[in-house]
Design a protein around this motif. Sequence first.
Motif, mmCIF file in Angstrom:
data_model
loop_
_atom_site.group_PDB
_atom_site.id
_atom_site.type_symbol
_atom_site.label_atom_id
_atom_site.label_comp_id
_atom_site.label_asym_id
_atom_site.label_seq_id
_atom_site.Cartn_x
_atom_site.Cartn_y
_atom_site.Cartn_z
ATOM 1 N N ARG A 1 0.831 -1.209 0.000
ATOM 2 C CA ARG A 1 0.000 0.000 0.000
ATOM 3 C C ARG A 1 0.860 1.252 0.000
ATOM 4 N NH1 ARG A 1 -4.336 -0.691 4.707
ATOM 5 N NH2 ARG A 1 -4.588 1.528 4.243
ATOM 6 N N ALA A 2 1.918 1.249 0.800
ATOM 7 C CA ALA A 2 2.817 2.409 0.826
ATOM 8 C C ALA A 2 3.506 2.603 -0.524
ATOM 9 C CB ALA A 2 3.850 2.234 1.939
ATOM 10 N N ARG A 3 3.872 1.509 -1.176
ATOM 11 C CA ARG A 3 4.509 1.622 -2.494
ATOM 12 C C ARG A 3 3.549 2.222 -3.518
ATOM 13 N NH1 ARG A 3 9.220 -1.554 -3.234
ATOM 14 N NH2 ARG A 3 9.788 -2.748 -1.371
ATOM 15 N N ILE A 4 2.293 1.796 -3.473
ATOM 16 C CA ILE A 4 1.308 2.333 -4.426
ATOM 17 C C ILE A 4 1.090 3.820 -4.167
ATOM 18 C CG2 ILE A 4 -1.102 2.218 -5.150
ATOM 19 C CD1 ILE A 4 -1.013 -0.777 -4.642
ATOM 20 N N ARG A 5 0.940 4.199 -2.899
ATOM 21 C CA ARG A 5 0.779 5.621 -2.581
ATOM 22 C C ARG A 5 1.984 6.431 -3.030
ATOM 23 N NH1 ARG A 5 -1.149 3.606 2.478
ATOM 24 N NH2 ARG A 5 0.889 4.106 3.382
ATOM 25 N N VAL A 60 -4.828 13.058 -5.153
ATOM 26 C CA VAL A 60 -4.139 11.896 -5.723
ATOM 27 C C VAL A 60 -3.775 10.908 -4.615
ATOM 28 C CG1 VAL A 60 -2.015 11.142 -6.860
ATOM 29 C CG2 VAL A 60 -3.274 13.090 -7.762
ATOM 30 N N GLY A 61 -3.279 11.418 -3.474
ATOM 31 C CA GLY A 61 -2.968 10.537 -2.358
ATOM 32 C C GLY A 61 -4.195 9.799 -1.844
ATOM 33 N N LEU A 62 -5.327 10.507 -1.756
ATOM 34 C CA LEU A 62 -6.564 9.861 -1.304
ATOM 35 C C LEU A 62 -7.017 8.791 -2.292
ATOM 36 C CD1 LEU A 62 -8.937 9.731 0.674
ATOM 37 C CD2 LEU A 62 -10.028 11.569 -0.622
ATOM 38 N N ALA A 63 -6.970 9.119 -3.586
ATOM 39 C CA ALA A 63 -7.357 8.128 -4.590
ATOM 40 C C ALA A 63 -6.420 6.926 -4.571
ATOM 41 C CB ALA A 63 -7.355 8.774 -5.979
ATOM 42 N N ALA A 64 -5.105 7.180 -4.392
ATOM 43 C CA ALA A 64 -4.150 6.070 -4.330
ATOM 44 C C ALA A 64 -4.412 5.185 -3.111
ATOM 45 C CB ALA A 64 -2.726 6.615 -4.291
ATOM 46 N N GLU A 65 -4.776 5.798 -1.985
ATOM 47 C CA GLU A 65 -5.079 5.015 -0.786
ATOM 48 C C GLU A 65 -6.301 4.132 -1.005
ATOM 49 O OE1 GLU A 65 -5.093 3.424 2.995
ATOM 50 O OE2 GLU A 65 -3.521 4.485 1.876
ATOM 51 N N ILE A 66 -7.323 4.679 -1.650
ATOM 52 C CA ILE A 66 -8.532 3.886 -1.909
ATOM 53 C C ILE A 66 -8.221 2.717 -2.835
ATOM 54 C CG2 ILE A 66 -10.824 3.962 -2.950
ATOM 55 C CD1 ILE A 66 -11.045 6.859 -2.011
ATOM 56 N N VAL A 67 -7.500 3.011 -3.924
ATOM 57 C CA VAL A 67 -7.160 1.953 -4.872
ATOM 58 C C VAL A 67 -6.258 0.913 -4.216
ATOM 59 C CG1 VAL A 67 -5.984 1.462 -7.039
ATOM 60 C CG2 VAL A 67 -7.466 3.446 -6.868
ATOM 61 N N ALA A 68 -5.254 1.383 -3.458
ATOM 62 C CA ALA A 68 -4.331 0.448 -2.809
ATOM 63 C C ALA A 68 -5.059 -0.432 -1.804
ATOM 64 C CB ALA A 68 -3.212 1.229 -2.119
ATOM 65 N N ARG A 69 -5.989 0.156 -1.064
ATOM 66 C CA ARG A 69 -6.718 -0.643 -0.076
ATOM 67 C C ARG A 69 -7.549 -1.730 -0.752
ATOM 68 N NH1 ARG A 69 -9.714 2.525 4.623
ATOM 69 N NH2 ARG A 69 -7.508 3.026 4.935
ATOM 70 N N ARG A 70 -8.168 -1.390 -1.864
ATOM 71 C CA ARG A 70 -8.971 -2.392 -2.564
ATOM 72 C C ARG A 70 -8.090 -3.482 -3.154
ATOM 73 N NH1 ARG A 70 -13.508 -0.040 -6.406
ATOM 74 N NH2 ARG A 70 -13.916 -2.287 -6.410
ATOM 75 N N LEU A 71 -6.893 -3.097 -3.650
ATOM 76 C CA LEU A 71 -5.997 -4.089 -4.222
ATOM 77 C C LEU A 71 -5.382 -4.983 -3.154
ATOM 78 C CD1 LEU A 71 -4.099 -2.012 -6.944
ATOM 79 C CD2 LEU A 71 -5.829 -3.764 -7.311
ATOM 80 N N VAL A 72 -5.011 -4.389 -2.029
ATOM 81 C CA VAL A 72 -4.289 -5.134 -1.004
ATOM 82 C C VAL A 72 -5.235 -5.948 -0.125
ATOM 83 C CG1 VAL A 72 -2.758 -4.871 0.995
ATOM 84 C CG2 VAL A 72 -2.407 -3.471 -1.021
ATOM 85 N N LEU A 73 -6.514 -5.576 -0.103
ATOM 86 C CA LEU A 73 -7.456 -6.272 0.774
ATOM 87 C C LEU A 73 -7.505 -7.760 0.460
ATOM 88 C CD1 LEU A 73 -9.592 -6.071 2.993
ATOM 89 C CD2 LEU A 73 -11.287 -5.619 1.207
ATOM 90 N N ASP A 74 -7.608 -8.091 -0.827
ATOM 91 C CA ASP A 74 -7.661 -9.503 -1.210
ATOM 92 C C ASP A 74 -6.346 -10.204 -0.896
ATOM 93 O OD1 ASP A 74 -10.307 -9.385 -2.223
ATOM 94 O OD2 ASP A 74 -9.557 -8.453 -4.047
ATOM 95 N N LEU A 75 -5.231 -9.495 -1.099
ATOM 96 C CA LEU A 75 -3.940 -10.104 -0.787
ATOM 97 C C LEU A 75 -3.789 -10.335 0.709
ATOM 98 C CD1 LEU A 75 -1.548 -8.155 -3.176
ATOM 99 C CD2 LEU A 75 -2.296 -10.520 -3.378
ATOM 100 N N ASP A 76 -4.253 -9.379 1.525
ATOM 101 C CA ASP A 76 -4.185 -9.560 2.977
ATOM 102 C C ASP A 76 -5.026 -10.754 3.420
ATOM 103 O OD1 ASP A 76 -2.457 -7.474 3.364
ATOM 104 O OD2 ASP A 76 -4.012 -5.998 3.781
ATOM 105 N N ARG A 77 -6.221 -10.859 2.858
ATOM 106 C CA ARG A 77 -7.066 -12.004 3.219
ATOM 107 C C ARG A 77 -6.416 -13.319 2.795
ATOM 108 N NH1 ARG A 77 -11.411 -10.274 1.156
ATOM 109 N NH2 ARG A 77 -11.247 -11.300 -0.880
ATOM 110 N N THR A 78 -5.809 -13.326 1.611
ATOM 111 C CA THR A 78 -5.119 -14.527 1.156
ATOM 112 C C THR A 78 -3.943 -14.867 2.063
ATOM 113 O OG1 THR A 78 -5.724 -14.015 -1.139
ATOM 114 C CG2 THR A 78 -3.938 -15.576 -0.805
ATOM 115 N N ALA A 79 -3.163 -13.846 2.465
ATOM 116 C CA ALA A 79 -2.016 -14.086 3.344
ATOM 117 C C ALA A 79 -2.467 -14.571 4.724
ATOM 118 C CB ALA A 79 -1.194 -12.812 3.485
#
Length: 443
Positions: A4-8, A180-199
């Motif tokens: 998430r930090a990398r995407i932001r 842009v930071g807010l949009a990146a946080e929203i996108v990153a959270r949606r992308l990472v959510l599935d990965l976090d659940r998988t991990a």
Amino acid sequence: MSLRARIRLLALGAAAAVLLLVAVPLWLLEQSVAADDVEQSATESARGVADYLSAAGLRTDLQAYVERVNGRDDAPPVAVVTPDGRRYGPDLPGADAQLRPGPDGDGDGDGDGDRDGPFASQSSPDVDAVDGGHLVRVVVRTEGGPTTVLAYAADAQVRETVGSRLLPLGLAALVVLALVGLAAEIVARRLVLDLDRTADLADTIAAGDAVARVPEAGPPEVQRVAHALNGLAGRIDELLAAERETAADLSHRLRTPLTALRLDVESLPPGPARAELTDRVDTLERTLTAVIHQARRTDREGARARCAPGPVVAEAAAYWQPLVEDQGRATTVEVGDDLPNVRCAADDLRAALDALLENCIAHTPDRTPIAVVAEQREGLVVVEVRDGGPGFAAEAVGRGRSDGGSSGLGLDIARACARASGGDLVVGRDDGWTVVRLGLGTA
């Protein structure tokens, strides 16, 4: 750094780079436009005073008029130098070097080629670079000779103008970066959510939960990872089951020749040889039973064994209590509340505790006190078995290394249990007590 930090960081870096590419040419353009505007303002001020002099001449209120001109807001400073050398207005940088006749020599004629009437005596504006800015000079023919009108376009005024124009754009750029930071946080959270659940579910599978599976949801790439992880978990379960079944089947196959061997031994005439062979057959049969039990036990405990240590410690202490009382030993059992689960099977922990308690009873005189303490320390569950005996060397913690006349198997079993859970076994002395400390890793 997290994903998430990398995407932001990537989004903010790209936005900052775009804004910088726009800001540099915009700043250069504003610098040029502001310089032209300040110079044009100074030129207009000089021409305005020159028009006044052309129409009114050198009157006694010239000082008041120049003061009014310089008193206007954001007006460039203006000075007037009469033919007799008198100066009205502030001292301007480079003014002395500009006090020379106009382009026509004596101030007569139409200096710029497009004036007539009373304004025909003005020269064209002359702009020269001086320290800290530009000086605009207009020469007017008046009674007694040429009069010079000077106006100063300061570089500081240019910078102030540029700053005032770019400040709203800078604030707008900050707002853009925030969006842009807010949009990146929203996108990153949606992308990472599935990965976090998988991990998280992968950690659950790794912890020994053979039933858990990862939901195959989210972006296609995440779905592929989840599908592969589920397949790997299923394959591991199959291999473990096959291994356990193989070990159990081989042990069962050995029971047939073992039974035949027992019948042959029982057919021998009574005597020392028969008794010795019977004991060895019994030992072999117990070993086979333990192997079968060990192979089948993982079916109940999952891929990674775990247990609650408190009840196991209490049960082991209670089992040895009658013998301890017969020998007149003082016994203390302290089990901490809410101890976390440890990464070992209850049977293994019970075997380790039985071995340690048996050592205390077998290798210390009667009436020697015994204490069992279980508590949590520094991320481990520590079980201490203490006795008031003379103790033994730390080198005795190993199979066949005991200095008390035994094989050392008990300490080796306890050490293996501790290390398998992620801890270790330590032997030492503490305030007159012999302490065997069993550190168990938590689940």
